[in-house]
Design a protein around this motif. Structure first.
Motif, short mmCIF file in Angstrom:
data_model
loop_
_atom_site.label_atom_id
_atom_site.label_comp_id
_atom_site.label_asym_id
_atom_site.label_seq_id
_atom_site.Cartn_x
_atom_site.Cartn_y
_atom_site.Cartn_z
N SER A 181 30.50 20.42 33.64
CA SER A 181 31.24 19.70 34.68
C SER A 181 32.42 18.96 34.08
O SER A 181 33.55 19.00 34.60
CB SER A 181 30.32 18.72 35.41
N GLY A 182 32.18 18.27 32.97
CA GLY A 182 33.26 17.54 32.32
C GLY A 182 34.29 18.45 31.68
O GLY A 182 35.50 18.23 31.81
N VAL A 183 33.82 19.48 30.98
CA VAL A 183 34.73 20.42 30.32
C VAL A 183 35.59 21.14 31.35
O VAL A 183 36.81 21.30 31.17
CB VAL A 183 33.94 21.42 29.45
N ALA A 184 34.99 21.56 32.44
CA ALA A 184 35.74 22.26 33.48
C ALA A 184 36.80 21.35 34.09
O ALA A 184 37.92 21.79 34.37
CB ALA A 184 34.80 22.77 34.56
N VAL A 233 19.41 20.81 38.79
CA VAL A 233 20.70 20.17 38.55
C VAL A 233 20.88 19.08 39.61
O VAL A 233 20.04 18.91 40.50
CB VAL A 233 21.86 21.19 38.60
N SER A 234 21.95 18.35 39.53
CA SER A 234 22.22 17.31 40.53
C SER A 234 23.29 17.80 41.50
O SER A 234 24.01 18.77 41.24
CB SER A 234 22.69 16.02 39.85
N GLU A 235 23.40 17.12 42.62
CA GLU A 235 24.46 17.45 43.58
C GLU A 235 25.82 17.31 42.92
O GLU A 235 26.73 18.10 43.17
CB GLU A 235 24.36 16.53 44.80
N LEU A 236 25.95 16.31 42.05
CA LEU A 236 27.23 16.05 41.39
C LEU A 236 27.63 17.21 40.47
O LEU A 236 28.75 17.71 40.53
CB LEU A 236 27.15 14.75 40.60
N THR A 237 26.70 17.65 39.62
CA THR A 237 27.05 18.75 38.72
C THR A 237 27.17 20.07 39.46
O THR A 237 28.02 20.91 39.14
CB THR A 237 26.04 18.87 37.57
N TYR A 238 26.35 20.26 40.49
CA TYR A 238 26.47 21.47 41.31
C TYR A 238 27.86 21.59 41.93
O TYR A 238 28.48 22.67 41.89
CB TYR A 238 25.40 21.46 42.39
N GLN A 239 28.36 20.50 42.46
CA GLN A 239 29.67 20.53 43.10
C GLN A 239 30.77 20.87 42.10
O GLN A 239 31.69 21.64 42.40
CB GLN A 239 29.97 19.19 43.78
N HIS A 240 30.70 20.31 40.89
CA HIS A 240 31.70 20.63 39.87
C HIS A 240 31.68 22.12 39.52
O HIS A 240 32.73 22.76 39.42
CB HIS A 240 31.45 19.80 38.61
N VAL A 241 30.48 22.65 39.31
CA VAL A 241 30.38 24.06 38.92
C VAL A 241 30.80 24.97 40.08
O VAL A 241 31.52 25.96 39.88
CB VAL A 241 28.95 24.37 38.44
#
Length: 317
Positions: A181-184, A233-241
């Motif tokens: 998420s951060g790298v993307a 995973v979390s909603e936060l990381t799912y949304q980023h991916v």
């Protein structure tokens, strides 16, 4: 979702606490894979993985009261090591909860850094025990479901964008999804033409399951790769991916272990299966696309020789 400004701010926060790890071209991996390869060597980070970045960023963001309460984290290994070492350096009391399948070295390092280690039967039990300790007053440092942690992990991508030559595709391992998420986020801002790919191992497919279901779901865990074994995973990381990642590729444990051996033999890197899984995924991308120039985030190196030999013997047998 976090933005590039959050990643850049995190870079300032963690400066002096972590290493700006090397970004290097790898002739050995380039020859092995048949395409130019650049590796971001987070296995040379403090505590042996990228997790130190998010751990120290979160610790530095806490109030005095939150620090005084002590911190707690759930981990398959690397987050626990990162939090234990960074909390020790900042004189914060830490408890790390791990499944019994976590590498022995992770337990030993966390304890030697001054943390209390609690073991649960499996990763789901580890998350449950962490929730209990949080309810009793400890301050949670989540391994991936936290904007401060994700932004700090994104500094890996920020450094890669600044230090690498031309890249067409970047591969990042996924456990709970904080790193990718951060790298993307960083690469979308700094290298908008680069394709970003996630990689999971069979039996640790929380992000793949979330993408298929349209949101986070619980998954059964069976992979040997404890450092990628998030029960969801979390909603936060799912949304980023979902928004920024091309696809998530899933590889067998056996190929991840062979990837560890290949990294040692061809790149002279002692990595763990969470990084080894990138190589079989890279082969798929190279087979399907032309003129590929790969970036690999070699996320960690916390595997002992005994661990690697046992895994190699198991899959050869």
């Amino acid at each position: 979702m976090i933005g590039i400004e959050d990643v850049e701010a995190a870079a300032g926060v963690i400066l002096g606490h972590v290493v700006r790890t090397p970004t290097v071209t790898s002739p050995g991996l380039s020859e092995l894979l048949g395409a130019p390869v650049t590796a971001k060597l987070e296995l040379l980070q403090r505590t042996g993985s990228f997790k130190a970045r998010g751990a120290v960023a979160k610790l530095l963001s806490l109030t005095e009261a939150e620090r005084a309460a002590g911190v707690v984290a759930v981990s398959g290994g690397n987050h626990g090591i990162g939090l234990a070492v960074m909390a020790g350096a900042l004189h914060v009391k830490a408890t790390v909860v791990m499944p019994r399948s976590a590498p022995e070295r992770a337990v030993e390092v966390a304890e030697s850094a001054g943390a209390t280690v609690r073991l649960a039967d499996d990763m789901a039990g580890a998350f449950a025990l962490t929730d209990q300790l949080r309810a009793e007053g400890s301050t949670l440092v989540h391994p991936f479901d936290d904007p401060a942690v994700i932004a700090a992990q994104g500094t890996v991508g920020l450094e890669l964008a600044e230090d690498a030559g031309e890249l067409t595709d970047v591969l990042v391992s996924i456990g709970g999804g904080g790193l990718i998420s951060g790298v993307a986020t960083a690469l979308r801002a700094k290298r908008p033409g680069v394709r970003i790919w996630g990689v999971e191992t069979e039996g640790a497919e929380a992000m793949s399951a979330a993408l298929a279901a349209g949101g986070p779901v619980a998954v059964e865990l069976s992979s040997i790769v404890s450092t990628l074994s998030a029960p969801a995973v979390s909603e936060l990381t799912y949304q980023h991916v979902r928004e920024m990642v091309e696809d998530v590729l899933v590889v067998p444990d056996s190929e991840a272990v062979q990837g560890v051996l290949d990294l040692a033999g061809h790149a002279k890197l002692w990595a763990e299966p969470a990084a080894g899984c990138l190589l079989p995924a890279a082969r798929r991308i190279i087979a399907e696309r032309e003129d590929v120039k790969l970036g690999l985030v070699v996320c960690g190196g916390n595997a002992t020789p005994a661990d690697v030999m046992a895994w190699a013997d198991r899959f050869r047998g």
